[in-house]
Design a protein around this motif. Structure first.
Motif, PDB file in Angstrom:
ATOM      1  N   TYR A  41      -2.700 -12.189  -0.330  1.00  0.00           N
ATOM      2  CA  TYR A  41      -2.252 -10.885  -0.834  1.00  0.00           C
ATOM      3  C   TYR A  41      -2.408 -10.810  -2.352  1.00  0.00           C
ATOM      4  O   TYR A  41      -2.971  -9.855  -2.885  1.00  0.00           O
ATOM      5  CB  TYR A  41      -0.804 -10.649  -0.409  1.00  0.00           C
ATOM      6  N   CYS A  44      -6.066 -10.604  -3.306  1.00  0.00           N
ATOM      7  CA  CYS A  44      -6.623  -9.283  -3.032  1.00  0.00           C
ATOM      8  C   CYS A  44      -6.243  -8.294  -4.133  1.00  0.00           C
ATOM      9  O   CYS A  44      -7.094  -7.565  -4.647  1.00  0.00           O
ATOM     10  CB  CYS A  44      -6.119  -8.782  -1.680  1.00  0.00           C
ATOM     11  N   CYS A  70      -4.986  -3.188  -0.732  1.00  0.00           N
ATOM     12  CA  CYS A  70      -4.537  -4.436  -0.101  1.00  0.00           C
ATOM     13  C   CYS A  70      -3.382  -4.234   0.876  1.00  0.00           C
ATOM     14  O   CYS A  70      -2.612  -5.167   1.122  1.00  0.00           O
ATOM     15  CB  CYS A  70      -4.159  -5.441  -1.181  1.00  0.00           C
ATOM     16  N   GLU A  73      -3.254  -6.857   3.862  1.00  0.00           N
ATOM     17  CA  GLU A  73      -2.691  -8.166   3.525  1.00  0.00           C
ATOM     18  C   GLU A  73      -1.184  -8.067   3.308  1.00  0.00           C
ATOM     19  O   GLU A  73      -0.433  -8.955   3.706  1.00  0.00           O
ATOM     20  CB  GLU A  73      -3.367  -8.752   2.277  1.00  0.00           C
TER      21      GLU A  73
END
Length: 106
Positions: A41, A44, A70, A73
């Motif tokens: 995460y 990203c 994102c 994620e």
């Protein structure tokens, strides 16, 4: 002690020992998975934000856009953290705040 009682006691003791050995391993696995999801995460968001730097007009808008990009994620991380405890949105807010502070310092 009768023979069957001894057999039962030995079987029970060995089963208990094997179960207690599995719990720390499961906790370790959960912690590792949580760290991997958080890392994915964070990566990203950082990558998305960095790709917007050359065309960025407003930093806050770029950060918001990075969070939108994102969302997959973020939802994976949130789902996993919710299964571990009743943390709800507090953990995700903490992740977002950490990332936001980091990106604003760049």
């Amino acid at each position: 002690m009768p023979y069957y009682a001894r057999v039962f006691f030995i079987a029970f003791a060995s089963a208990t020992a094997s179960c207690s050995g599995e719990r720390p391993q499961k906790e370790s696995d959960r912690k590792e998975i949580s760290q991997q999801l958080a890392a994915a995460y964070y990566s990203c968001v950082r990558t998305s934000f960095a790709s917007q730097l050359p065309t960025m007009v407003d930093r806050n808008m770029a950060i918001d856009q990075a969070f939108k990009v994102c969302q997959t994620e973020e939802s994976k991380l949130q789902t996993f953290e919710n299964t571990l405890s009743e943390v709800s949105n507090a953990a995700i807010s903490a992740h977002r705040n950490t990332l936001k502070e980091e990106l604003l310092r760049r």
